[in-house]
Structure formats: structure tokens, C-alpha cells
Design an enzyme around this catalytic site. Sequence first.
Site, PDB file in Angstrom:
ATOM      1  N   GLN A 117     -17.948  -7.531  -0.352  1.00 50.83           N
ATOM      2  CA  GLN A 117     -17.052  -8.311  -1.203  1.00 50.83           C
ATOM      3  C   GLN A 117     -16.556  -9.590  -0.527  1.00 50.83           C
ATOM      4  O   GLN A 117     -15.766 -10.323  -1.091  1.00 50.83           O
ATOM      5  CB  GLN A 117     -15.895  -7.455  -1.713  1.00 50.83           C
ATOM      6  CG  GLN A 117     -14.841  -7.074  -0.684  1.00 50.83           C
ATOM      7  CD  GLN A 117     -13.852  -6.081  -1.271  1.00 50.83           C
ATOM      8  OE1 GLN A 117     -14.152  -4.911  -1.463  1.00 50.83           O
ATOM      9  NE2 GLN A 117     -12.632  -6.535  -1.555  1.00 50.83           N
ATOM     10  N   HIS A 139       0.842  -1.205   0.000  1.00 48.61           N
ATOM     11  CA  HIS A 139       0.000   0.000   0.000  1.00 48.61           C
ATOM     12  C   HIS A 139       0.881   1.262   0.000  1.00 48.61           C
ATOM     13  O   HIS A 139       0.553   2.254  -0.649  1.00 48.61           O
ATOM     14  CB  HIS A 139      -0.892   0.038   1.245  1.00 48.61           C
ATOM     15  CG  HIS A 139      -1.888  -1.084   1.319  1.00 48.61           C
ATOM     16  ND1 HIS A 139      -1.782  -2.103   2.240  1.00 48.61           N
ATOM     17  CD2 HIS A 139      -2.993  -1.340   0.588  1.00 48.61           C
ATOM     18  CE1 HIS A 139      -2.799  -2.943   2.077  1.00 48.61           C
ATOM     19  NE2 HIS A 139      -3.545  -2.507   1.079  1.00 48.61           N
TER      20      HIS A 139
HETATM   21  O1  PAF Z   1      -8.074  -4.274  -3.070  1.00 46.63           O
HETATM   22  C1  PAF Z   1      -8.723  -3.915  -2.076  1.00 46.63           C
HETATM   23  O2  PAF Z   1      -8.170  -3.643  -0.999  1.00 46.63           O
HETATM   24  C2  PAF Z   1     -10.238  -3.824  -2.180  1.00 46.63           C
HETATM   25  O3  PAF Z   1     -10.748  -4.820  -3.002  1.00 46.63           O
HETATM   26  C3  PAF Z   1     -10.731  -2.434  -2.605  1.00 46.63           C
HETATM   27  C4  PAF Z   1     -10.264  -2.089  -4.006  1.00 46.63           C
HETATM   28  C5  PAF Z   1     -10.230  -1.386  -1.636  1.00 46.63           C
HETATM   29  C6  PAF Z   1     -12.257  -2.407  -2.602  1.00 46.63           C
HETATM   30  O4  PAF Z   1     -12.772  -2.675  -1.343  1.00 46.63           O
END
Ligand code: PAF
Length: 258
Positions: free
Chosen positions: A57, A33
Site C-alpha cells: 500500500q 488505535h
Molecule cells: O489503516 C491502516 O493502518 C492500514 O491501512 C490497514 C487497514 C491496517 C491495512 O494495512
Amino acid sequence: MNASKASEIKNWRREQNGSVGFVPTMGALHEGHAELLRRARKENDRVVLSIFVNPTQFNDPKDLEKYPRTLDSDLSLARREGVDLVWTPSRDELYHDSVGGGAATGVFNFRVCEEKLSSRFCGAFRPGHFIGVLTVVMKLLQVVKPARAYFGEKDYQQLLLVKQMAAAFFLEVEIIPVPTVRESDGLAMSSRNVRLTAEERKQAAFLVRALRESNTAAEAAVRLGEAGFRVDYVEDFEGRRLAAAWLGEVRLIDNVKI
Ligand code: PAF
């Protein structure tokens, strides 16, 4: 600055003259990140980071429950990387269109649904996963309105789908892919790696080696199986070898150029 309300983000956005780079995350931030944030910092006047563990998700409620949450250290990393604005929305605010606890139960009224690529690879093993991803990314992009949004190549299928969604809906954002950041033994950095036992952590680096060193996807799948992984899939797609495989309770994904 930290904010949780979409209205605060929109107000802040209206005051910005220069370009905004956006890094959407689910927190538990690591060096991967940090790399996205550095790219965003280099290429934009302002950098926005969102931290939201998106319930829609997660097809497995246990996975959602166990997802690491490390807000304090996430905020320190954001400060260190020169983030201008951290957005930590609540479920209710982001899924305000849902009724009856919508987001928490996976029932949400408006959703973005892709009909082709999202049912393959990870989508075949995680039903509904990409509907949740695309819907939340669409919501986040609509509020932040960045010039550029940064996504890691580790989640390669996600990256392709977000790019396609941006094109399909004429979104005025450039989706920027950022190469996978790896540990010294080759393991792709992931927020889920902290859930590996010490033994599994040692084994985990074999995933990328199997992908790189096998002549075919099928051979890589066999080698991973022999090494103790439970393989969901290994497949070659558009010049990449994509894979997902389990070690104990942790599902790892990775991909390499072929
Ligand atoms: O890759 C991620 O961390 C997640 O899938 C995202 C893009 C932040 C969506 O919740």
C-alpha cells in the site's frame, strides 16, 4: 498471546466460541488505535490485533522505509488494552501467492481492485494504494474471521472502501467506524505525526481548523496553501470535507462532517 503464522491464528480461531473483534494496524500504535481496541473489547468476547506494515500500500518506497516501527511499545499497549491475540505476520506469509519477492516490489499475483472510489481523493495521488489496502484487509479478514472489524474515521476513504468490499464479497463481518481521536489542539492522531518537526507539529493543527472554519472546500485549500501546506486535495464528498496536505516530508490526511 502473540503469533506470526496464519495457521496459528486459524487454530486459535477455531477454538473460540464467542465473538471476535478485530483491529488491523500497521503498528506505531497511539491513542487512536487504543480507542479502536477499547471499542472492540467492549463489543466482543475476544479481541485480535494485527500489526503488519503492508508494503503493497506504499506507493513511495521512502515512505515505507521511514514508517515508524515500535513493536515493543505496541505490545505493551496491546497488553494494557486487554488484547487476547496479537498477530504479526511476515511479508512472505501474507503474500505467499507472489513470486520473486512480490510484496516487496509491489508485484503480487492476487489482488482486490475497486474501480471507482479508489481512484479519487487519496487514490489519485497514491496510485495502487487502495489495491494494497483492500488486498491485505481481505487476507487478514479471511484468516481472523471476526464478527466485527474496527476502522478509524480518520482514513475515511479507506473506511468506505472496506465497507463496500465487505458488502461486495458477502463477507460475514461488520465494519465498525470509530470517530477520529485528536490531540488537544485538534490534530488527528496518526502514526506519521512523530515525523513532523517541532515547527511543523505546531502548524499541523491548522489542517482541521481550515476544514471546519471554511465555507467551501476551495476556500479551505487556499487557506492551507497560505499557511504553508502543500495541498493534494480538499473536496466535499457525501457530507464530509476530506483533505490531504503535506508539511515538509509528511503527508497529513483528515476529514470533518459538513
Ligand atoms: O489503516 C491502516 O493502518 C492500514 O491501512 C490497514 C487497514 C491496517 C491495512 O494495512
